[in-house]
Design an enzyme around this catalytic site. Sequence first.
Site, PDB file in Angstrom:
ATOM      1  N   LYS A 108      52.342  36.527  38.435  1.00 16.18           N
ATOM      2  CA  LYS A 108      52.415  36.939  37.037  1.00 16.18           C
ATOM      3  C   LYS A 108      53.311  35.976  36.263  1.00 16.18           C
ATOM      4  O   LYS A 108      54.457  35.707  36.660  1.00 16.18           O
ATOM      5  CB  LYS A 108      52.977  38.361  36.935  1.00 16.18           C
ATOM      6  CG  LYS A 108      52.047  39.443  37.456  1.00 16.18           C
ATOM      7  CD  LYS A 108      50.839  39.639  36.558  1.00 16.18           C
ATOM      8  CE  LYS A 108      50.021  40.855  36.971  1.00 16.18           C
ATOM      9  NZ  LYS A 108      48.874  41.073  36.058  1.00 16.18           N
ATOM     10  N   ASP A 135      48.328  34.754  36.557  1.00 17.00           N
ATOM     11  CA  ASP A 135      47.874  35.649  35.491  1.00 17.00           C
ATOM     12  C   ASP A 135      48.918  35.636  34.389  1.00 17.00           C
ATOM     13  O   ASP A 135      50.030  36.130  34.571  1.00 17.00           O
ATOM     14  CB  ASP A 135      47.684  37.061  36.040  1.00 17.00           C
ATOM     15  CG  ASP A 135      47.103  38.023  35.008  1.00 17.00           C
ATOM     16  OD1 ASP A 135      46.784  37.576  33.883  1.00 17.00           O
ATOM     17  OD2 ASP A 135      46.957  39.212  35.337  1.00 17.00           O
ATOM     18  N   GLU A 169      44.272  33.201  35.039  1.00 17.66           N
ATOM     19  CA  GLU A 169      43.682  34.403  34.444  1.00 17.66           C
ATOM     20  C   GLU A 169      44.265  34.654  33.051  1.00 17.66           C
ATOM     21  O   GLU A 169      45.484  34.662  32.874  1.00 17.66           O
ATOM     22  CB  GLU A 169      43.968  35.596  35.362  1.00 17.66           C
ATOM     23  CG  GLU A 169      43.161  36.830  35.068  1.00 17.66           C
ATOM     24  CD  GLU A 169      43.478  37.937  36.065  1.00 17.66           C
ATOM     25  OE1 GLU A 169      43.194  39.108  35.721  1.00 17.66           O
ATOM     26  OE2 GLU A 169      44.014  37.652  37.148  1.00 17.66           O
ATOM     27  N   ASP A 188      40.144  38.260  31.463  1.00 14.01           N
ATOM     28  CA  ASP A 188      40.476  39.643  31.822  1.00 14.01           C
ATOM     29  C   ASP A 188      40.462  40.480  30.561  1.00 14.01           C
ATOM     30  O   ASP A 188      39.497  41.170  30.263  1.00 14.01           O
ATOM     31  CB  ASP A 188      41.827  39.712  32.527  1.00 14.01           C
ATOM     32  CG  ASP A 188      42.183  41.130  32.985  1.00 14.01           C
ATOM     33  OD1 ASP A 188      41.390  42.070  32.726  1.00 14.01           O
ATOM     34  OD2 ASP A 188      43.251  41.322  33.582  1.00 14.01           O
ATOM     35  N   LYS A 239      37.239  45.051  36.094  1.00 10.17           N
ATOM     36  CA  LYS A 239      38.089  46.181  36.462  1.00 10.17           C
ATOM     37  C   LYS A 239      37.391  47.460  36.023  1.00 10.17           C
ATOM     38  O   LYS A 239      36.929  47.560  34.881  1.00 10.17           O
ATOM     39  CB  LYS A 239      39.462  46.084  35.788  1.00 10.17           C
ATOM     40  CG  LYS A 239      40.328  44.932  36.253  1.00 10.17           C
ATOM     41  CD  LYS A 239      41.645  44.910  35.495  1.00 10.17           C
ATOM     42  CE  LYS A 239      42.541  43.778  35.944  1.00 10.17           C
ATOM     43  NZ  LYS A 239      43.777  43.679  35.118  1.00 10.17           N
ATOM     44  N   CYS A 254      42.379  45.226  39.616  1.00 11.75           N
ATOM     45  CA  CYS A 254      42.763  46.631  39.561  1.00 11.75           C
ATOM     46  C   CYS A 254      44.027  46.792  38.743  1.00 11.75           C
ATOM     47  O   CYS A 254      44.720  45.825  38.432  1.00 11.75           O
ATOM     48  CB  CYS A 254      43.012  47.175  40.970  1.00 11.75           C
ATOM     49  SG  CYS A 254      44.460  46.464  41.805  1.00 11.75           S
ATOM     50  N   ASP A 308      41.307  41.219  44.053  1.00 12.32           N
ATOM     51  CA  ASP A 308      42.696  41.567  43.728  1.00 12.32           C
ATOM     52  C   ASP A 308      42.812  43.088  43.699  1.00 12.32           C
ATOM     53  O   ASP A 308      42.847  43.705  42.640  1.00 12.32           O
ATOM     54  CB  ASP A 308      43.078  40.946  42.380  1.00 12.32           C
ATOM     55  CG  ASP A 308      44.490  41.297  41.955  1.00 12.32           C
ATOM     56  OD1 ASP A 308      45.327  41.591  42.838  1.00 12.32           O
ATOM     57  OD2 ASP A 308      44.764  41.302  40.740  1.00 12.32           O
ATOM     58  N   ASP A 321      45.274  45.099  45.352  1.00  9.76           N
ATOM     59  CA  ASP A 321      46.527  45.344  46.080  1.00  9.76           C
ATOM     60  C   ASP A 321      47.323  46.504  45.509  1.00  9.76           C
ATOM     61  O   ASP A 321      48.470  46.716  45.915  1.00  9.76           O
ATOM     62  CB  ASP A 321      47.391  44.083  46.074  1.00  9.76           C
ATOM     63  CG  ASP A 321      47.860  43.687  44.668  1.00  9.76           C
ATOM     64  OD1 ASP A 321      47.254  44.159  43.680  1.00  9.76           O
ATOM     65  OD2 ASP A 321      48.828  42.922  44.551  1.00  9.76           O
TER      66      ASP A 321
END
Length: 328
Positions: A151, A176, A202, A225, A247, A275, A297, A299
């Site tokens: 991130k 991301d 991302e 995204d 997602k 997610c 992804d 997790d």
Amino acid sequence: MTSVPFQLQVRIERWPIAGRFSISRGSKTEAVVVVAEICRDGLTGRGECVPYPRYGETPEATVNAIHSVGHWTSLTRDVLNMRMLPGAARNALDCALWDLEAKEAKQRIWELAGLPAPRPLTTAYTISLGTPEEMAQATHAAAHRPLLKIKLGGEGDETRIAAVRRAAPDATLIVDANEAWSNDNLQRNLDACAKADVALVEQPLPAGQDAALERIARPIPVCADESAHATASLKELEGRYDAVNIKLDKTGGLTEALAMSREAERLGLRVMVGCMVATSLAMAPALIVAQPAFIVDLDGPLLLAKDREHALRYDGSTVHPPDAALWG
């Protein structure tokens, strides 16, 4: 899909996060999810969603939206997708209907959908946003995992990504930015990611302000995204993005997610399946969509202090298909 009387139950659940989860828009210490249960003829289907403040969703409003279908004379996936917009509420209901239909048919979800049996997949593991030192420390602890999602947050990202790469020299990295970059630092940050051998970036720019991606040389693939929701949004990505993150909380359920995956492939967009931070009940339907994805992804449960009963099995970064006792 039959139309017979049904009962509906909805609740908000709070699941503590192991530590703190931070992205460019803020931090949280618990996952707040909404669970919908649809009961029919003694059988119950369950679905879980995560209301997303980025899209103006709250747990309370999501509960109210789910309750609103209680007066419908017919509740099928077709009716649901015609009458309710994509989003968290529809996701919980759509996944609950899939679960219920599988129980009624005495089949697993993939059999019901005409898909091959799912196989175990390798999921990314997320490193939260922090100082370069904090992120390097967290990355070092997770460096044994094959795929790490980093991130980022805008200012200082060049330093962050370099520190992370030094801490995990052998891992595949994806990053991301959660819309935190700008036109001024876009090329510089992309070049820093390319130098660190990052495999994917991302959502670097804010949704609706991402036209610059058409005009620059993209040294590594860029994935949409926040700029991508359901199938209808895919056409707008052409020329700007190389991939799309699907997602279920954005698509409004498994039904639309499967359709979106097929359309993305037709348009030449690679598929990533992601997610929110949630329990295994939310991951199970996404695992079905993720079977052909090039990046997985899922997790969310790994970031929780504990997961729900009959949870998905994670062997390190390998996530296994759900047991029927959980979902599907």
